[in-house]
Design an enzyme around this catalytic site. Sequence first.
Site, PDB file in Angstrom:
ATOM      1  N   LYS A  38       0.812  -1.216   0.000  1.00 49.62           N
ATOM      2  CA  LYS A  38       0.000   0.000   0.000  1.00 49.62           C
ATOM      3  C   LYS A  38       0.849   1.272   0.000  1.00 49.62           C
ATOM      4  O   LYS A  38       0.447   2.285  -0.582  1.00 49.62           O
ATOM      5  CB  LYS A  38      -0.974  -0.020   1.179  1.00 49.62           C
ATOM      6  CG  LYS A  38      -2.003  -1.145   1.061  1.00 49.62           C
ATOM      7  CD  LYS A  38      -2.988  -1.164   2.202  1.00 49.62           C
ATOM      8  CE  LYS A  38      -3.967  -2.326   2.056  1.00 49.62           C
ATOM      9  NZ  LYS A  38      -4.983  -2.346   3.135  1.00 49.62           N
ATOM     10  N   ASN A  73      -4.748   1.381  -1.823  1.00 47.36           N
ATOM     11  CA  ASN A  73      -5.116  -0.021  -2.032  1.00 47.36           C
ATOM     12  C   ASN A  73      -5.773  -0.242  -3.389  1.00 47.36           C
ATOM     13  O   ASN A  73      -6.191  -1.354  -3.701  1.00 47.36           O
ATOM     14  CB  ASN A  73      -6.045  -0.508  -0.917  1.00 47.36           C
ATOM     15  CG  ASN A  73      -7.467   0.002  -1.059  1.00 47.36           C
ATOM     16  OD1 ASN A  73      -7.696   1.095  -1.585  1.00 47.36           O
ATOM     17  ND2 ASN A  73      -8.425  -0.774  -0.580  1.00 47.36           N
TER      18      ASN A  73
END
Length: 274
Positions: A67, A88
């Site tokens: 991420k 994400n």
Amino acid sequence: MASRTRLAVWGDPIGHSRSPLLHTAAYRHLGLDWTYERRQVDAAAFPAALSSLDDSWRGLSLTMPLKEVAHAAADELDRHAVLTGAVNTLLLGETVRGFNTDVGGIVDSFTHAGIAGVRRGRILGAGATAASALVALSDLGATEVEFRARRPEAVDRLRPTAEALGVQLRTVDFAAPASDVDVTVATLPSGTVLDADVATPLAAVGGTLFEAAYAPWPSALAALWPSSNVISGFEMLLFQAVRQIRVFCGGDPQRELPDEAVTVGIMRSAGMGD
């Protein structure tokens, strides 16, 4: 974008991910001939893997530990990605757009459970999901958030975010006496077991529990909470995926899908193995 029909979830490990089940069910229902794969990619391999994708690729879902590197790879970021430093979801094209739909996934989990407003919240743990939890509680209206973490110094990285949001952040020891809060968000690693003399008082005054983990279920912490006041992390998985699909379909995590309630129900059944 019409010819971009390939999607995937990347992470390490990735074999446990239910995302392919959720996404595939949604695209089938929506009449989209798109594919959604899974691929094991670690942080070191991510830049080369991303640059190798051709024009058949529409986007990526990213899980741990990708991420932060996905955040760095994006040309544009949505508000939640900016606040959390995490991405994400990548929408690919001439401009790579990064989103954090985990925040909205947490918000939607609470609102779906009938909780539309929060004043005081408590977050357990200061790991990767903690920043998204902090922003989600702010979006729900929280002005005070208490953190309990094994490493209180880890909370310090979230203070600038709290200041930007206008949230009063307080850090206390896990075993400190607990006051009433509206909601508790547990971001502890899956399988974490708190001592009963720590967890039981938190359950007594913790309001509704959102447990980010969903396997095994119920978690040790969720088992101590009144069952009517517990939200499984599967809800976050589901609703963050819905927002990802909004991004992949229309470029906007806020724009609802056609017939969205039915799509969500189909995704829920697919993800839970019904």
